[in-house]
Design a protein around this motif. Structure first.
Motif, PDB file in Angstrom:
ATOM      1  N   GLY A   1       0.804  -1.214   0.000  1.00 36.63           N
ATOM      2  CA  GLY A   1       0.000   0.000   0.000  1.00 36.63           C
ATOM      3  C   GLY A   1       0.837   1.264   0.000  1.00 36.63           C
ATOM      4  N   THR A   2       1.886   1.296   0.812  1.00 35.47           N
ATOM      5  CA  THR A   2       2.744   2.482   0.898  1.00 35.47           C
ATOM      6  C   THR A   2       3.989   2.367   0.037  1.00 35.47           C
ATOM      7  N   GLY A   3       4.303   1.153  -0.440  1.00 34.77           N
ATOM      8  CA  GLY A   3       5.467   0.981  -1.294  1.00 34.77           C
ATOM      9  C   GLY A   3       6.778   1.087  -0.547  1.00 34.77           C
ATOM     10  N   ARG A   4       6.854   0.481   0.643  1.00 34.23           N
ATOM     11  CA  ARG A   4       8.081   0.556   1.431  1.00 34.23           C
ATOM     12  C   ARG A   4       8.628  -0.845   1.707  1.00 34.23           C
ATOM     13  N   ILE A   5       9.936  -0.983   1.533  1.00 35.82           N
ATOM     14  CA  ILE A   5      10.656  -2.220   1.820  1.00 35.82           C
ATOM     15  C   ILE A   5      11.463  -2.012   3.093  1.00 35.82           C
ATOM     16  N   PHE A   6      11.351  -2.942   4.020  1.00 38.47           N
ATOM     17  CA  PHE A   6      12.124  -2.904   5.256  1.00 38.47           C
ATOM     18  C   PHE A   6      13.033  -4.127   5.294  1.00 38.47           C
ATOM     19  N   TYR A   7      14.263  -3.918   5.706  1.00 38.74           N
ATOM     20  CA  TYR A   7      15.159  -5.061   5.842  1.00 38.74           C
ATOM     21  C   TYR A   7      16.140  -4.820   6.981  1.00 38.74           C
ATOM     22  N   SER A   8      16.623  -5.921   7.528  1.00 35.28           N
ATOM     23  CA  SER A   8      17.639  -5.872   8.589  1.00 35.28           C
ATOM     24  C   SER A   8      18.843  -6.679   8.145  1.00 35.28           C
ATOM     25  N   LYS A   9      19.961  -6.402   8.760  1.00 33.06           N
ATOM     26  CA  LYS A   9      21.211  -7.061   8.406  1.00 33.06           C
ATOM     27  C   LYS A   9      21.779  -7.798   9.612  1.00 33.06           C
ATOM     28  N   PRO A  10      22.625  -8.786   9.379  1.00 30.24           N
ATOM     29  CA  PRO A  10      23.179  -9.556  10.506  1.00 30.24           C
ATOM     30  C   PRO A  10      24.136  -8.719  11.342  1.00 30.24           C
ATOM     31  N   ARG A  11      24.180  -9.058  12.619  1.00 35.64           N
ATOM     32  CA  ARG A  11      25.156  -8.490  13.556  1.00 35.64           C
ATOM     33  C   ARG A  11      25.029  -6.967  13.697  1.00 35.64           C
ATOM     34  N   GLU A  12      23.795  -6.451  13.622  1.00 38.61           N
ATOM     35  CA  GLU A  12      23.586  -5.029  13.865  1.00 38.61           C
ATOM     36  C   GLU A  12      22.157  -4.818  14.349  1.00 38.61           C
ATOM     37  N   THR A  13      21.906  -3.631  14.876  1.00 41.68           N
ATOM     38  CA  THR A  13      20.593  -3.310  15.445  1.00 41.68           C
ATOM     39  C   THR A  13      19.915  -2.183  14.671  1.00 41.68           C
ATOM     40  N   MET A  14      20.101  -2.159  13.365  1.00 40.97           N
ATOM     41  CA  MET A  14      19.501  -1.126  12.531  1.00 40.97           C
ATOM     42  C   MET A  14      18.337  -1.703  11.737  1.00 40.97           C
ATOM     43  N   LEU A  15      17.376  -0.829  11.418  1.00 45.00           N
ATOM     44  CA  LEU A  15      16.281  -1.148  10.515  1.00 45.00           C
ATOM     45  C   LEU A  15      16.414  -0.236   9.301  1.00 45.00           C
ATOM     46  N   HIS A  16      16.433  -0.826   8.125  1.00 46.61           N
ATOM     47  CA  HIS A  16      16.654  -0.077   6.891  1.00 46.61           C
ATOM     48  C   HIS A  16      15.362  -0.039   6.081  1.00 46.61           C
ATOM     49  N   MET A  17      15.066   1.129   5.497  1.00 49.45           N
ATOM     50  CA  MET A  17      13.830   1.303   4.740  1.00 49.45           C
ATOM     51  C   MET A  17      14.133   1.882   3.367  1.00 49.45           C
ATOM     52  N   LEU A  18      13.601   1.229   2.322  1.00 46.28           N
ATOM     53  CA  LEU A  18      13.602   1.759   0.971  1.00 46.28           C
ATOM     54  C   LEU A  18      12.177   2.178   0.641  1.00 46.28           C
ATOM     55  N   ASP A  19      11.997   3.430   0.249  1.00 39.67           N
ATOM     56  CA  ASP A  19      10.660   3.974  -0.012  1.00 39.67           C
ATOM     57  C   ASP A  19      10.483   4.163  -1.507  1.00 39.67           C
ATOM     58  N   MET A  20       9.401   3.570  -2.046  1.00 42.81           N
ATOM     59  CA  MET A  20       9.103   3.697  -3.469  1.00 42.81           C
ATOM     60  C   MET A  20       8.325   4.972  -3.787  1.00 42.81           C
ATOM     61  N   ALA A  21       7.891   5.702  -2.778  1.00 43.57           N
ATOM     62  CA  ALA A  21       7.011   6.852  -2.986  1.00 43.57           C
ATOM     63  C   ALA A  21       7.757   8.158  -2.766  1.00 43.57           C
ATOM     64  N   ASP A  22       7.394   9.176  -3.526  1.00 47.39           N
ATOM     65  CA  ASP A  22       7.893  10.544  -3.328  1.00 47.39           C
ATOM     66  C   ASP A  22       6.823  11.313  -2.570  1.00 47.39           C
ATOM     67  N   THR A  23       7.032  11.506  -1.283  1.00 41.37           N
ATOM     68  CA  THR A  23       5.991  12.115  -0.459  1.00 41.37           C
ATOM     69  C   THR A  23       6.576  13.166   0.460  1.00 41.37           C
ATOM     70  N   PRO A  24       5.748  14.119   0.893  1.00 45.68           N
ATOM     71  CA  PRO A  24       6.199  15.053   1.930  1.00 45.68           C
ATOM     72  C   PRO A  24       6.354  14.324   3.252  1.00 45.68           C
ATOM     73  N   LEU A  25       7.422  14.630   3.965  1.00 42.63           N
ATOM     74  CA  LEU A  25       7.683  14.023   5.266  1.00 42.63           C
ATOM     75  C   LEU A  25       7.714  15.110   6.320  1.00 42.63           C
ATOM     76  N   GLU A  26       7.043  14.871   7.431  1.00 43.08           N
ATOM     77  CA  GLU A  26       6.981  15.851   8.506  1.00 43.08           C
ATOM     78  C   GLU A  26       8.129  15.619   9.463  1.00 43.08           C
ATOM     79  N   SER A  27       8.941  16.635   9.650  1.00 40.52           N
ATOM     80  CA  SER A  27      10.081  16.537  10.558  1.00 40.52           C
ATOM     81  C   SER A  27      10.220  17.854  11.296  1.00 40.52           C
ATOM     82  N   GLU A  28       9.577  17.963  12.446  1.00 40.64           N
ATOM     83  CA  GLU A  28       9.536  19.171  13.248  1.00 40.64           C
ATOM     84  C   GLU A  28       9.017  20.332  12.406  1.00 40.64           C
ATOM     85  N   SER A  29       9.868  21.123  11.791  1.00 46.06           N
ATOM     86  CA  SER A  29       9.387  22.266  11.012  1.00 46.06           C
ATOM     87  C   SER A  29       9.861  22.192   9.571  1.00 46.06           C
TER      88      SER A  29
END
Length: 677
Positions: free
Chosen positions: A610-638
């Protein structure tokens, strides 16, 4: 466009008919502050700015398309403010219907409480996901790595991409848990909101929105393995790291010791998640932790099943308004449990296909169809094959043909623990070679938009030829005039095995150092958009070296009924909708650093169509990675973030000065130009 302009001029003309003496004075007395922003020049040309806000928003803007609204926003401060009005974007949401990413059924995301920014983001996301997905080589618009604070082993995204449920552990793999992440937090983006410990690794994680006793909730189902008490010792193998098979139910590895299996379902209230995700509370702050500690525990155990036989393929759904958990008890039994205080359990065995009734026919996958009270079950078995009369010594092994069946079974009566053997209501049989890894899309992952829209099909994917080829089958919904009487009158979707059709077969290979690597392809199915990812055929570890991602269309050029309906619905808010690519598969156009990143090894992958987002994780780390297929406005404070291609452009959202400077206007113009192409 000429017809629209003439209509607008007809709407404007009454505003200039007040030419009698004293008309301007009367307007000042009636309209009050409205006259402050209107500078009427009777000798000049008419101006839209002379109309009141309600006339512009409720009547004039109703005739404009999304591109027109975005372009109008760049004219002046007045139109900049008016085009952010929530009613404009909520009207677009109504018009694009099933293209809207599914929203959680909570008060915060109900239409009256949906913010104008969220409504605009949903519309723009639906448009740009479609535009990118149907390109010959779909691009990823943006990449975002975030700190997950846990090593993610597997994950599932709730429909609409607002929440993600992950099976996680610490890096030492001594403590396991389930974590719920909010994916669109207004301040911090992706934030972990709730966590509960699990006694071992959670497999086959399934998460769905459901009402439990009138409470909108997320239900989380999972399976874990444990060692029986009489086999526990200091030298026993940890069942959390034991892997019985690699996506092939016919080629299992025997367990080194007896194992017990537990299927569990948890509930977490959406109201609790909304409270924890309140933007007033900054995640990670002391106020956030103090508030979380003052709340009751968000997770609640709804039910569980124990078995000495292997449990697989957990699914959740509401049958006659009652939430149920369905799980396959290997090899040929299905167990249903009501997730209520009574917890009634029903069990039945799937009757074998007649021609090979002497052979065991294990369940490969299942899908609960709660709206029609049936269970779609895929099973397979080896077809007997005689050895050749003159076989060559040392020749390649003979791989027997496989027969698999796709069948509909009725759901058992609640509490019928010994329902016996059920014959399928309908069944279809197929033959193939070296078949494995059946995946079934969930047609009820999307909200019901009423009888005006065609229900989505059910997509079934599987691999054969040692994983080198993907086969696609589709079950289209029965037309209303041909559906059974109960479905014809209610408008509920109905799926029948008679509608099953074999679509296409796909083979993927990727060029590497002037040579082509034969790949083994995995599938994350969707109703409209299915994600493929491939790994080298000889890679059999839990850490996959992903070569690339590919997007799948339901048909060539999108000429199937469901794709046409979605495209025509989107056409109601756009001047032009681009044509589909010719090929059903489109390999992603990813930048080299992303390709190197995923080829270095991936532990878990999740996809939200629905949103066109891929999430993946990698071994031996605590990060979450996101690839976004959509060009959208993102709200970040101001800030307002426009993603165009692989470039991020940032302009302020709450200050007109940002669009007044040349760089800000150029960045926004690029974004508008992308939408209007």
């Amino acid at each position: 466009m000429h017809s629209r302009l003439s209509l607008i001029s007809r709407l404007i003309s009454p505003a200039f008919s007040c030419s009698y003496p004293g008309a301007n004075e009367r307007i000042r007395k009636v309209t009050g502050s409205w006259s402050v922003r209107v500078h009427q020049d009777l000798g000049g040309l008419p101006s839209l700015s002379m109309l009141s806000d309600d006339i512009l928003v409720d009547h004039i803007f109703d005739y404009l398309m999304v591109e027109d609204i975005l372009c109008l926003r760049m004219v002046n401060k007045l139109f900049y403010n008016l085009t952010h009005h929530g009613i404009i974007w909520k009207r677009f949401l109504q018009r694009i219907g099933p293209n809207v990413p599914t929203l959680p059924p909570s008060r915060q995301y109900s239409p009256p409480f949906l913010t104008s920014f969220e409504a605009e983001r949903l519309v723009i996301r639906a448009i740009t996901v479609h535009k990118n997905w149907i390109l010959p080589n779909p691009p990823a618009a943006s990449y975002l790595p975030v700190q997950a604070h846990r090593h993610i082993l597997s994950m599932a995204v709730l429909p609409g991409g607002k929440y993600l449920v992950a099976s996680a552990c610490n890096l030492a793999k001594t403590h396991y848990s389930l974590v719920v992440y909010v994916l669109d937090h207004r301040i911090c983006g992706i934030v972990p909101l709730a966590e509960t410990p699990v006694r071992g690794k959670a497999y086959s994680v399934c998460a769905k929105y459901m009402n439990v006793e009138g409470t909108p909730s997320i239900l989380i189902g999972y399976i874990r393995r444990k060692t029986p008490k009489n086999h526990q010792s200091t030298n026993s193998i940890d069942p959390s790291i034991y892997n019985p098979y690699v996506n092939n139910p016919r080629c299992q590895i025997d367990a080194p010791m007896p194992l017990e299996y537990v299927a569990t379902c948890l509930q977490i209230s959406l109201d609790a998640l909304d409270a924890l995700g309140n933007p007033i509370l900054v995640p990670g702050s002391q106020e956030f932790f103090d508030f979380a500690a003052s709340q009751p525990p968000p997770f609640r155990l709804l039910g569980y099943l124990r078995s000495d036989s292997e449990l697989r393929n957990i699914d959740l759904g509401e049958v006659d308004g009652v939430p149920n958990m369905v799980v396959a008890k290997m090899p040929e039994t299905i167990v249903m449990k009501e997730l209520t205080s009574n917890g009634l359990i029903s069990t039945f065995k799937c009757a074998r296909e007649i021609t090979l009734s002497q052979q065991e026919q294990p369940i490969c996958n299942l899908r609960l169809l709660p709206l029609q009270g049936q269970i779609l079950v895929v099973r397979s078995t080896n077809r007997p094959r005689f050895a050749p009369a003159h076989s060559e010594p040392g020749g390649p092994p003979i791989i027997p043909d496989v027969m698999f069946t796709v069948a509909m079974f009725p759901t058992p009566d609640p509490g019928d623990g010994e329902a016996g053997e059920f014959n399928p209501l309908s069944i279809a049989s197929f033959y193939g070679r070296d078949i494995e890894d059946f995946q079934i899309s969930d047609p009820h992952a999307l909200h019901d938009h009423g009888g005006n829209f065609l229900p989505p099909p059910i997509n079934i994917f599987y691999r054969n030829e040692s994983g080198g080829r993907i086969c696609h089958m589709v079950i289209s919904p029965t037309s209303r005039e041909n559906a059974p009487e109960g479905f014809r009158s209610t408008g509920k979707p109905h799926y029948a095995i008679a509608n099953l059709r074999s679509n296409m077969m796909h083979r993927l290979s990727f060029k590497n150092d002037d040579s082509r690597t034969v790949c083994r392809t995995f599938v994350i199915p969707g109703c409209l958009r299915t994600l493929f990812y491939s790994v080298p055929r000889d890679n059999r570890s839990d850490t996959l070296s992903v070569r690339n991602f590919s997007g799948h269309l339901l048909s060539k050029r999108g000429d199937d009924a469901y794709s046409i309906m979605r495209r025509e619905t989107l056409q109601t808010v756009l001047r032009n909708v681009p044509k589909h690519r010719e090929n059903m598969l489109g390999q992603f156009d990813l930048p080299p650093y992303i390709l190197d990143h995923i080829r270095d090894g991936v532990t878990a992958i999740a996809w939200d169509e629905g949103t066109g987002r891929i999430f993946y994780s990698k071994p031996r780390e605590t990060m979450l990675h996101m690839l976004d297929m959509a060009d959208t406005p993102l709200e970040s404070e101001s800030k307002f973030v426009c993603s165009v291609g692989h470039t991020l452009k940032v302009i302020c959202s709450d200050k007109w000065a940002a669009l007044s400077n040349p760089s800000g206007r150029r960045a926004y113009a690029r974004f508008v130009n992308y939408i209007t192409q």
